[in-house]
Design a protein around this motif. Structure first.
Motif, PDB file in Angstrom:
ATOM      1  N   THR A   1      -7.404   8.052   4.431  1.00  0.00           N
ATOM      2  CA  THR A   1      -7.482   8.214   2.984  1.00  0.00           C
ATOM      3  C   THR A   1      -8.694   7.439   2.481  1.00  0.00           C
ATOM      4  O   THR A   1      -9.306   6.670   3.224  1.00  0.00           O
ATOM      5  CB  THR A   1      -6.228   7.635   2.293  1.00  0.00           C
ATOM      6  OG1 THR A   1      -6.186   6.211   2.527  1.00  0.00           O
ATOM      7  CG2 THR A   1      -4.951   8.277   2.804  1.00  0.00           C
ATOM      8  N   ASP A   2      -9.027   7.621   1.212  1.00  0.00           N
ATOM      9  CA  ASP A   2     -10.022   6.758   0.580  1.00  0.00           C
ATOM     10  C   ASP A   2      -9.446   5.351   0.478  1.00  0.00           C
ATOM     11  O   ASP A   2      -8.234   5.157   0.576  1.00  0.00           O
ATOM     12  CB  ASP A   2     -10.350   7.254  -0.834  1.00  0.00           C
ATOM     13  CG  ASP A   2     -11.125   8.566  -0.814  1.00  0.00           C
ATOM     14  OD1 ASP A   2     -11.802   8.850   0.190  1.00  0.00           O
ATOM     15  OD2 ASP A   2     -11.044   9.291  -1.822  1.00  0.00           O
ATOM     16  N   HIS A   3     -10.332   4.374   0.257  1.00  0.00           N
ATOM     17  CA  HIS A   3      -9.851   3.017  -0.014  1.00  0.00           C
ATOM     18  C   HIS A   3      -9.153   3.012  -1.363  1.00  0.00           C
ATOM     19  O   HIS A   3      -9.521   3.763  -2.272  1.00  0.00           O
ATOM     20  CB  HIS A   3     -11.024   2.026  -0.041  1.00  0.00           C
ATOM     21  CG  HIS A   3     -11.631   1.790   1.299  1.00  0.00           C
ATOM     22  ND1 HIS A   3     -12.708   2.512   1.767  1.00  0.00           N
ATOM     23  CD2 HIS A   3     -11.316   0.912   2.272  1.00  0.00           C
ATOM     24  CE1 HIS A   3     -13.024   2.089   2.983  1.00  0.00           C
ATOM     25  NE2 HIS A   3     -12.195   1.121   3.315  1.00  0.00           N
ATOM     26  N   SER A   4      -8.168   2.150  -1.502  1.00  0.00           N
ATOM     27  CA  SER A   4      -7.484   1.988  -2.787  1.00  0.00           C
ATOM     28  C   SER A   4      -8.428   1.315  -3.782  1.00  0.00           C
ATOM     29  O   SER A   4      -9.496   0.803  -3.402  1.00  0.00           O
ATOM     30  CB  SER A   4      -6.238   1.112  -2.611  1.00  0.00           C
ATOM     31  OG  SER A   4      -6.625  -0.217  -2.272  1.00  0.00           O
TER      32      SER A   4
ATOM     33  N   VAL B   1      -8.219  -4.406  -0.763  1.00  0.00           N
ATOM     34  CA  VAL B   1      -8.003  -2.962  -0.775  1.00  0.00           C
ATOM     35  C   VAL B   1      -7.275  -2.568   0.503  1.00  0.00           C
ATOM     36  O   VAL B   1      -7.267  -3.311   1.488  1.00  0.00           O
ATOM     37  CB  VAL B   1      -9.318  -2.156  -0.894  1.00  0.00           C
ATOM     38  CG1 VAL B   1     -10.051  -2.467  -2.181  1.00  0.00           C
ATOM     39  CG2 VAL B   1     -10.215  -2.382   0.303  1.00  0.00           C
ATOM     40  N   CYS B   2      -6.661  -1.382   0.460  1.00  0.00           N
ATOM     41  CA  CYS B   2      -6.040  -0.831   1.657  1.00  0.00           C
ATOM     42  C   CYS B   2      -6.465   0.629   1.784  1.00  0.00           C
ATOM     43  O   CYS B   2      -7.045   1.208   0.864  1.00  0.00           O
ATOM     44  CB  CYS B   2      -4.515  -0.930   1.586  1.00  0.00           C
ATOM     45  SG  CYS B   2      -3.753   0.146   0.357  1.00  0.00           S
ATOM     46  N   ARG B   3      -6.196   1.192   2.936  1.00  0.00           N
ATOM     47  CA  ARG B   3      -6.291   2.632   3.134  1.00  0.00           C
ATOM     48  C   ARG B   3      -5.322   2.979   4.250  1.00  0.00           C
ATOM     49  O   ARG B   3      -4.842   2.108   4.978  1.00  0.00           O
ATOM     50  CB  ARG B   3      -7.711   3.097   3.431  1.00  0.00           C
ATOM     51  CG  ARG B   3      -8.259   2.717   4.767  1.00  0.00           C
ATOM     52  CD  ARG B   3      -9.626   3.341   4.952  1.00  0.00           C
ATOM     53  NE  ARG B   3     -10.169   2.968   6.251  1.00  0.00           N
ATOM     54  CZ  ARG B   3     -11.195   3.577   6.812  1.00  0.00           C
ATOM     55  NH1 ARG B   3     -11.781   4.564   6.192  1.00  0.00           N
ATOM     56  NH2 ARG B   3     -11.647   3.193   7.977  1.00  0.00           N
ATOM     57  N   ALA B   4      -5.019   4.254   4.376  1.00  0.00           N
ATOM     58  CA  ALA B   4      -4.056   4.684   5.385  1.00  0.00           C
ATOM     59  C   ALA B   4      -4.682   5.764   6.244  1.00  0.00           C
ATOM     60  O   ALA B   4      -5.642   6.426   5.848  1.00  0.00           O
ATOM     61  CB  ALA B   4      -2.789   5.209   4.712  1.00  0.00           C
TER      62      ALA B   4
ATOM     63  N   CYS C   1       0.858  -1.181   0.000  1.00  0.00           N
ATOM     64  CA  CYS C   1       0.000   0.000   0.000  1.00  0.00           C
ATOM     65  C   CYS C   1       0.898   1.236   0.000  1.00  0.00           C
ATOM     66  O   CYS C   1       1.855   1.304   0.773  1.00  0.00           O
ATOM     67  CB  CYS C   1      -0.887  -0.006   1.240  1.00  0.00           C
ATOM     68  SG  CYS C   1      -2.248   1.165   1.197  1.00  0.00           S
ATOM     69  N   GLU C   2       0.590   2.197  -0.877  1.00  0.00           N
ATOM     70  CA  GLU C   2       1.387   3.422  -0.944  1.00  0.00           C
ATOM     71  C   GLU C   2       0.488   4.635  -0.757  1.00  0.00           C
ATOM     72  O   GLU C   2      -0.635   4.656  -1.242  1.00  0.00           O
ATOM     73  CB  GLU C   2       2.062   3.541  -2.313  1.00  0.00           C
ATOM     74  CG  GLU C   2       3.079   2.476  -2.610  1.00  0.00           C
ATOM     75  CD  GLU C   2       3.669   2.610  -4.010  1.00  0.00           C
ATOM     76  OE1 GLU C   2       3.366   3.609  -4.706  1.00  0.00           O
ATOM     77  OE2 GLU C   2       4.417   1.708  -4.403  1.00  0.00           O
ATOM     78  N   VAL C   3       0.998   5.657  -0.074  1.00  0.00           N
ATOM     79  CA  VAL C   3       0.327   6.939  -0.001  1.00  0.00           C
ATOM     80  C   VAL C   3       1.036   7.891  -0.956  1.00  0.00           C
ATOM     81  O   VAL C   3       2.216   7.727  -1.247  1.00  0.00           O
ATOM     82  CB  VAL C   3       0.294   7.511   1.438  1.00  0.00           C
ATOM     83  CG1 VAL C   3      -0.625   6.693   2.330  1.00  0.00           C
ATOM     84  CG2 VAL C   3       1.681   7.584   2.028  1.00  0.00           C
ATOM     85  N   GLU C   4       0.287   8.886  -1.451  1.00  0.00           N
ATOM     86  CA  GLU C   4       0.822   9.762  -2.494  1.00  0.00           C
ATOM     87  C   GLU C   4       2.047  10.550  -2.033  1.00  0.00           C
ATOM     88  O   GLU C   4       3.009  10.705  -2.760  1.00  0.00           O
ATOM     89  CB  GLU C   4      -0.269  10.717  -2.976  1.00  0.00           C
ATOM     90  CG  GLU C   4       0.095  11.420  -4.260  1.00  0.00           C
ATOM     91  CD  GLU C   4      -1.099  12.119  -4.881  1.00  0.00           C
ATOM     92  OE1 GLU C   4      -0.948  13.290  -5.262  1.00  0.00           O
ATOM     93  OE2 GLU C   4      -2.176  11.494  -4.951  1.00  0.00           O
TER      94      GLU C   4
END
Length: 174
Positions: free
Chosen positions: A76-79, A64-67, A11-14
């Motif tokens: 964050t929104d779900h991926s 899915v992931c979220r952070a 999972c990556e955040v922007e």
């Protein structure tokens, strides 16, 4: 994947920085809403790790992931869902394409039929441009009928109302 194999999800955040917690979910088809609901995976709540290992994957599933970070925690929104396709030949759901070929031409009439002991079905489509479509434009019972165009080049599969996935089928339209 071979049934029983392990798979690692990332999972990556922007804009990565310290302090993010990661949450991991299995996507469960919700045919009534033409969407998915999310079930938290075991030990998938608020981990500092941006990866999650699924041991013994035995069936096809979407994840899915979220952070989140801060106090109170901002999420964050779900991926977008990522699908892990298992080579489980004993799936309770299957997809049959008629005519039975990979290559089709524009304006062909193609039927995608979901088979298995379920009353509700949805045909899903993952297009070349990375878009995930939740339902078929022309679904009759367990069959999706398509008059093909180039935008129908995609990966297709069936989902049952109880969460079973068929294997995936590639269809190319030229």
């Amino acid at each position: 994947m071979s049934p029983g194999a392990s798979v690692t999800l990332n999972c990556e955040v922007e804009h990565p920085s310290a302090g993010w917690s990661f949450y991991w979910y299995k996507a469960v088809p919700d045919l009534s809403e033409k969407s998915s609901s999310y079930e938290l995976l075991p030990d998938g709540s608020g981990t500092a790790q941006d990866s999650y290992i699924i041991h013994g994957q035995t069936h096809t599933a979407g994840y899915v992931c979220r952070a989140g970070r801060g106090d109170p925690e901002y999420h964050t929104d779900h991926s977008q869902p990522k699908f892990v396709w298992s080579a489980d030949v004993h799936s309770a759901a299957s997809l049959t394409v008629s005519p039975d070929r990979v290559q089709h031409f524009t304006s062909d009439s193609v039927s995608l039929t979901c088979e298995g002991n379920f009353t509700e079905w949805r045909v899903r489509k993952f297009s070349e441009d990375g878009r995930l479509y939740s339902d078929c434009r022309r679904m009759t019972g367990s069959t999706c009928n398509i008059n093909t165009s180039e935008s129908d080049t995609a990966v297709y599969w069936c989902e049952s109302g109880s969460g079973e996935f068929s294997s995936a089928v590639n269809i190319t339209v030229q």
